[in-house]
Design an enzyme around this catalytic site. Structure first.
Site, PDB file in Angstrom:
ATOM      1  N   GLU A   1       1.066  -1.528  -0.013  1.00  0.00           N
ATOM      2  CA  GLU A   1       0.216  -0.327  -0.172  1.00  0.00           C
ATOM      3  C   GLU A   1       1.559   1.253  -0.220  1.00  0.00           C
ATOM      4  O   GLU A   1       2.125   1.202   0.904  1.00  0.00           O
ATOM      5  CB  GLU A   1      -0.769  -0.086   1.609  1.00  0.00           C
TER       6      GLU A   1
ATOM      7  N   LYS B   1       2.483   4.470   0.991  1.00  0.00           N
ATOM      8  CA  LYS B   1       2.385   5.300   2.029  1.00  0.00           C
ATOM      9  C   LYS B   1       2.533   6.247   2.507  1.00  0.00           C
ATOM     10  O   LYS B   1       2.687   7.281   2.063  1.00  0.00           O
ATOM     11  CB  LYS B   1       3.284   5.067   2.950  1.00  0.00           C
TER      12      LYS B   1
ATOM     13  N   ASP C   1       1.605  10.924   4.000  1.00  0.00           N
ATOM     14  CA  ASP C   1       2.187  10.948   5.249  1.00  0.00           C
ATOM     15  C   ASP C   1       0.588  11.887   5.223  1.00  0.00           C
ATOM     16  O   ASP C   1       1.551  12.860   5.590  1.00  0.00           O
ATOM     17  CB  ASP C   1       3.340  11.548   5.038  1.00  0.00           C
TER      18      ASP C   1
ATOM     19  N   GLU D   1      -5.533   7.057   7.590  1.00  0.00           N
ATOM     20  CA  GLU D   1      -5.051   8.045   7.010  1.00  0.00           C
ATOM     21  C   GLU D   1      -6.003   8.989   6.141  1.00  0.00           C
ATOM     22  O   GLU D   1      -6.480   8.560   5.194  1.00  0.00           O
ATOM     23  CB  GLU D   1      -4.196   7.505   6.094  1.00  0.00           C
TER      24      GLU D   1
ATOM     25  N   TYR E   1      -6.615   1.538   6.085  1.00  0.00           N
ATOM     26  CA  TYR E   1      -5.971   0.463   5.653  1.00  0.00           C
ATOM     27  C   TYR E   1      -5.103  -0.665   6.558  1.00  0.00           C
ATOM     28  O   TYR E   1      -4.816  -1.252   6.303  1.00  0.00           O
ATOM     29  CB  TYR E   1      -4.857   0.769   4.999  1.00  0.00           C
TER      30      TYR E   1
ATOM     31  N   LYS F   1      10.647   3.028   3.407  1.00  0.00           N
ATOM     32  CA  LYS F   1      10.401   4.727   2.318  1.00  0.00           C
ATOM     33  C   LYS F   1      11.383   4.883   1.697  1.00  0.00           C
ATOM     34  O   LYS F   1      12.848   3.994   1.070  1.00  0.00           O
ATOM     35  CB  LYS F   1      11.438   5.261   3.589  1.00  0.00           C
TER      36      LYS F   1
ATOM     37  N   CYS G   1      24.831  37.683  22.359  1.00  0.00           N
ATOM     38  CA  CYS G   1      23.772  37.706  21.571  1.00  0.00           C
ATOM     39  C   CYS G   1      23.395  38.564  20.536  1.00  0.00           C
ATOM     40  O   CYS G   1      22.891  39.305  20.767  1.00  0.00           O
ATOM     41  CB  CYS G   1      22.752  37.318  22.710  1.00  0.00           C
TER      42      CYS G   1
ATOM     43  N   CYS H   1      20.496  40.942  22.221  1.00  0.00           N
ATOM     44  CA  CYS H   1      19.889  41.238  23.560  1.00  0.00           C
ATOM     45  C   CYS H   1      21.713  42.050  23.796  1.00  0.00           C
ATOM     46  O   CYS H   1      21.778  43.273  24.510  1.00  0.00           O
ATOM     47  CB  CYS H   1      19.534  40.998  24.869  1.00  0.00           C
TER      48      CYS H   1
ATOM     49  N   CYS I   1      23.555  32.614  25.218  1.00  0.00           N
ATOM     50  CA  CYS I   1      23.028  33.650  25.301  1.00  0.00           C
ATOM     51  C   CYS I   1      23.408  34.094  26.867  1.00  0.00           C
ATOM     52  O   CYS I   1      22.948  33.198  28.033  1.00  0.00           O
ATOM     53  CB  CYS I   1      22.106  34.152  25.347  1.00  0.00           C
TER      54      CYS I   1
ATOM     55  N   CYS J   1      17.046  38.542  28.288  1.00  0.00           N
ATOM     56  CA  CYS J   1      17.303  38.525  27.156  1.00  0.00           C
ATOM     57  C   CYS J   1      15.499  38.785  26.155  1.00  0.00           C
ATOM     58  O   CYS J   1      15.518  37.045  26.714  1.00  0.00           O
ATOM     59  CB  CYS J   1      17.702  37.587  26.623  1.00  0.00           C
TER      60      CYS J   1
HETATM   61  S1  IVH Z   1      -0.304  -0.062   9.209  1.00  0.00           S
HETATM   62  C1  IVH Z   1       0.516  -1.980  13.097  1.00  0.00           C
HETATM   63  N1  IVH Z   1      -1.009   1.238   6.316  1.00  0.00           N
HETATM   64  O1  IVH Z   1       2.589   4.613   8.765  1.00  0.00           O
HETATM   65  C2  IVH Z   1      -0.319  -1.294  11.173  1.00  0.00           C
HETATM   66  N2  IVH Z   1      -0.091   2.464   7.909  1.00  0.00           N
HETATM   67  O2  IVH Z   1       4.379   4.519  10.666  1.00  0.00           O
HETATM   68  C3  IVH Z   1       0.205   0.097  11.673  1.00  0.00           C
HETATM   69  N3  IVH Z   1       0.801   4.976   6.982  1.00  0.00           N
HETATM   70  O3  IVH Z   1       1.101   5.951  11.773  1.00  0.00           O
HETATM   71  C4  IVH Z   1      -0.420   0.808  10.486  1.00  0.00           C
HETATM   72  N4  IVH Z   1       0.018   4.288   5.475  1.00  0.00           N
HETATM   73  O4  IVH Z   1      -0.195   6.817   9.791  1.00  0.00           O
HETATM   74  C5  IVH Z   1      -0.497   1.274   7.565  1.00  0.00           C
HETATM   75  N5  IVH Z   1      -1.171   1.782   4.401  1.00  0.00           N
HETATM   76  C6  IVH Z   1      -0.352   2.018   5.587  1.00  0.00           C
HETATM   77  C7  IVH Z   1      -0.295   3.539   6.070  1.00  0.00           C
HETATM   78  C8  IVH Z   1      -0.016   3.825   7.279  1.00  0.00           C
HETATM   79  C9  IVH Z   1       0.801   5.538   6.302  1.00  0.00           C
HETATM   80  C10 IVH Z   1       1.379   5.500   8.430  1.00  0.00           C
HETATM   81  C11 IVH Z   1       0.298   5.492   9.464  1.00  0.00           C
HETATM   82  C12 IVH Z   1       0.990   4.370  10.870  1.00  0.00           C
HETATM   83  C13 IVH Z   1       2.618   5.434  10.172  1.00  0.00           C
HETATM   84  C14 IVH Z   1       3.303   3.816  10.647  1.00  0.00           C
END
Ligand code: IVH
Length: 691
Positions: free
Chosen positions: A126, A128, A130, A185, A237, A325, A418, A421, A436, A442
């Site tokens: 899946e 990921k 953020d 998410e 998810y 990542k 500084c 100040c 400082c 300050c």
């Molecule tokens: S599964 C125990 N699935 O990544 C399973 N997390 O680093 C926990 N995240 O806090 C999460 N996409 O905010 C899962 N497809 C995905 C995700 C996902 C983004 C984020 C999520 C989690 C963080 C973990």
């Protein structure tokens, strides 16, 4: 509508009657708006009521009612969100950065499951995103509650706001267990993010740094109308608690989510080998720039839920999933200037101002330079062309210098005074940070301390941001932290300021009022004493129990060799450097004056042994000495704390009990001298097991 009587023409009786009527009327509107999502009047009319209330209260302060809308706490408009405990903790994921990390993840899982090296594993991949993870609770198919992840154990109840998120069904379509928690998410797509920031800037508001901040800020709005206006999306998810099983595999679970009406990322894919995962990773890296939303990697989950259950968790992450990542995004740009920021404890931190550049989808115009050694080591100078990098949440960093603008020019000279100040900025031998010495005089330190004071883990005052604090400080409304609690009395004055209005000023006043009662640990943390972070503040609160005791003991600890100093040093986790910082803080008369001022304005709640109310060892101080045979020191300590005890390092008159392991020496003798009770390890085990 009749024209109201000018406030100056009201007599006391008329003013009191009108305040009573306003309190009732405003409460009715709050209820309609917040609880029923069905306002009875428009915002301007509502603001006019509040303004009238504020004006009458300003003229007749003695008549301010306990239920006045200006000081209502805990009502629907209350600041902050209720805390909700997740039925199952919300965990994080371990990271992989390259194919060997992924192979290792697979090998570990196989080893744990005692599978042969070549045993096939299937994964669901899946993208990921953020964003901000949330947990959604459904009862009998209806959405009843949604919470942010928080610390993973407890989050904030943002149910009202989640109702406005696209992709979240309020009712599940089709059959579902009576109780089910669903995780996903919340995020903002790239185009929506740009449009939102353009709107923020047009409205004179600060733009968000990235889509994740924008999503979090939008969801954590106390006013659900603001959330409704923000372009939030959701992908579901993962599973939390469920009253009945819903699927045998993760892929089948995602299908059920789709069936119930959730948005599930359409790029999710079932893969039947690690090789397929490596391919998928490359495919996503290539697709990344063209996706509608930012992703920072791919999450791989072992598909078979029975295997997931067997694998379980190690620490805070599952053994059955990994986040692979993408490499950090890099870009080239020029350093336009090097600024020196002054922190709360006087630390001077250099920051590079950059020619704005897009790094992996985020516009970057600053990068941290860490400290003066780092600048020297990389020979970073103003005007240089540099490589910058942004990895995950981290503040952009300078990786290397590509070219000096003027190769013969001297390097950057770090200031020795500084910039805020003018006091000397000193760097003690052996330390990397220059500080400082202006202390309380300050202005930069004062502002930073105030920002810390109102921050989330401290007083958590919503609506009082860094910019307002700097402005209030510059204009004399805020000198020190105690002044924050004098702001509500100046609500009208604040409302009249540029960028403020009656609604935001009233909101701020309420936020401040709601924080007049504060747990001791937060209070201690809020003071911003060097080396006293959240964990140490908790240790201190737990040990001393209440504010008056803490204050008295810290004063007494100034005398080297005193019992108070000994006690402070004996708290596990509080080393000599920390003790010195506390003593130094309490030796400064201006700090004491600030503390006393605050104590007069606040109710500082005792630490209350919430850990183990009525535990067998509640309120007792224990010392372990010698070698324990049956458990590690760490386990013994955790056990004692679970029973309500405090564990100390040294024996003093305040020690209640000393547990003697094998070869106990000095501490056993000291206990005997002081007449402190001692028990054997066997007796401790009986106690620990509640026999
Ligand atoms: S599964 C125990 N699935 O990544 C399973 N997390 O680093 C926990 N995240 O806090 C999460 N996409 O905010 C899962 N497809 C995905 C995700 C996902 C983004 C984020 C999520 C989690 C963080 C973990």
């Amino acid at each position: 509508m009749t024209t109201p009587t000018p406030v100056e023409d009201l007599d006391e009786a008329a003013a009191a009657a009108e305040l009573a009527a306003l309190a009732a009327e405003i409460a009715q509107h709050d209820e309609a708006y917040h609880r029923q999502d069905a306002p009875l009047i428009d915002d301007a009319a509502y603001d006019a009521l509040r303004q009238r209330n504020t004006a009458i209260e300003a003229a007749f302060p003695a008549l301010i009612r306990a239920d006045s809308p200006s000081r209502r706490v805990g009502a629907p408009l209350a600041e902050g969100f209720a805390r909700r405990r997740h039925r199952e903790p919300m965990l994080s994921l371990d990271n992989a950065f390259a194919a060997p990390d992924f192979e290792q993840f697979c090998a570990r899982a196989r080893r744990f499951l005692a599978l042969p090296d070549e045993a096939p594993l299937r994964f669901v991949a899946e993208p990921k995103i953020d964003g901000l993870s949330i947990s959604l609770t459904y009862e009998n198919g209806r959405f009843v509650q949604g919470a942010t992840r928080g610390d993973g154990i407890e989050g904030e109840d943002v149910s009202a706001n989640l109702r406005h998120v696209a992709g979240l069904p309020l009712r599940l379509a089709g059959e579902a267990p009576a109780l089910i928690e669903i995780r996903g998410e919340v995020f903002i797509a790239k185009a929506d993010f740009l449009a939102l920031n353009a709107a923020q800037e047009a409205a004179g508001e600060k733009p968000f740094a990235n889509p994740r901040n924008a999503a979090a800020g939008s969801l954590r709005q106390l006013d659900a109308r603001i959330t409704a206006a923000r372009p939030l999306s959701l992908f579901a998810y993962a599973m939390g608690a469920a009253s009945a099983p819903v699927a045998a595999s993760h892929a089948a679970y995602l299908e059920r989510l789709r069936g119930w009406g959730f948005s599930v990322n359409p790029l999710s894919r079932l893969l039947d080998s690690a090789a397929a995962a490596v391919e998928f990773q490359a495919e996503m890296a290539a697709a990344r720039a063209d996706l509608a939303y930012d992703i920072d990697g791919v999450v791989y989950k072992i598909d078979d839920l029975a295997l997931q259950t067997r694998l379980g968790f190690a620490g805070r992450a599952p053994r059955w999933a990994i986040a692979w990542k993408f490499p950090a995004a890099q870009a080239h740009t020029r350093i336009e200037d090097i600024l020196i920021q002054v922190g709360r404890t006087g630390a001077l931190t250099p920051v590079a101002r950059l020619a704005p550049v897009n790094v992996g989808g985020v516009l970057v115009n600053r990068a941290t330079l860490h400290n003066e050694d780092e600048i020297a080591r990389k020979d970073i100078r103003i005007g240089d062309t540099v490589v910058i990098q942004r990895a995950g949440d981290v503040i952009p960093q300078i990786v290397s210098v590509l070219a000096h603008q003027a190769p013969d020019a001297p390097g950057f000279a770090f200031p020795e005074t500084c910039p805020a100040c003018g006091s000397a900025a000193l760097r003690p031998p052996g330390e990397v940070v220059r500080r400082c010495t202006g202390g309380l005089t300050c202005p930069a330190q004062t502002v930073e301390r105030l920002i810390h004071f109102v921050s989330r883990p401290a007083f958590d005052i919503e609506g009082l941001g860094a910019r307002s604090i700097a402005e209030f400080h510059a204009e004399g409304l805020l000198h020190g932290p105690a002044d924050i609690f004098r702001l509500p009395a100046r609500e009208a004055e604040i409302a009249a300021r540029e960028g403020w209005g009656p609604v935001s000023a009233a909101k701020l006043a309420r936020a401040i009022e709601s924080r007049r009662r504060i747990p001791l640990a937060r209070f201690v943390y809020a003071l911003g004493i060097r080396r006293i972070g959240e964990a140490n503040a908790k240790l201190l609160a737990r040990h001393y129990g209440d504010y008056a005791t803490w204050r008295a003991e810290m004063r007494a600890a100034a005398t080297i060799g005193s019992e108070a100093r000994g006690t402070l040093g004996s708290i596990l986790g509080i080393g000599p450097a920390i003790a010195d910082e506390l003593v130094a803080f309490f030796a400064e008369p201006r700090n004491l004056a600030t503390l006393d001022e605050l104590a007069g304005l606040l109710e500082i709640a005792p630490a209350g042994d919430a850990a183990a109310p009525g535990g067998t060892l509640a309120g007792k101080t224990l010392v372990f000495t010698g070698t324990l045979a049956a458990m590690s020191r760490a386990e013994a300590r955790a056990r004692a704390e679970a029973l309500g005890a405090k564990v100390a390092d040294t024996v003093s008159r305040r020690t209640d009990l000393v547990v003697l392991g094998a070869e106990a020496g000095g501490k056993a003798r000291r206990a005997a001298e002081l007449g402190v009770a001692t028990i054997s390890e066997a007796e401790w085990l009986a106690l620990a097991q509640g026999q």
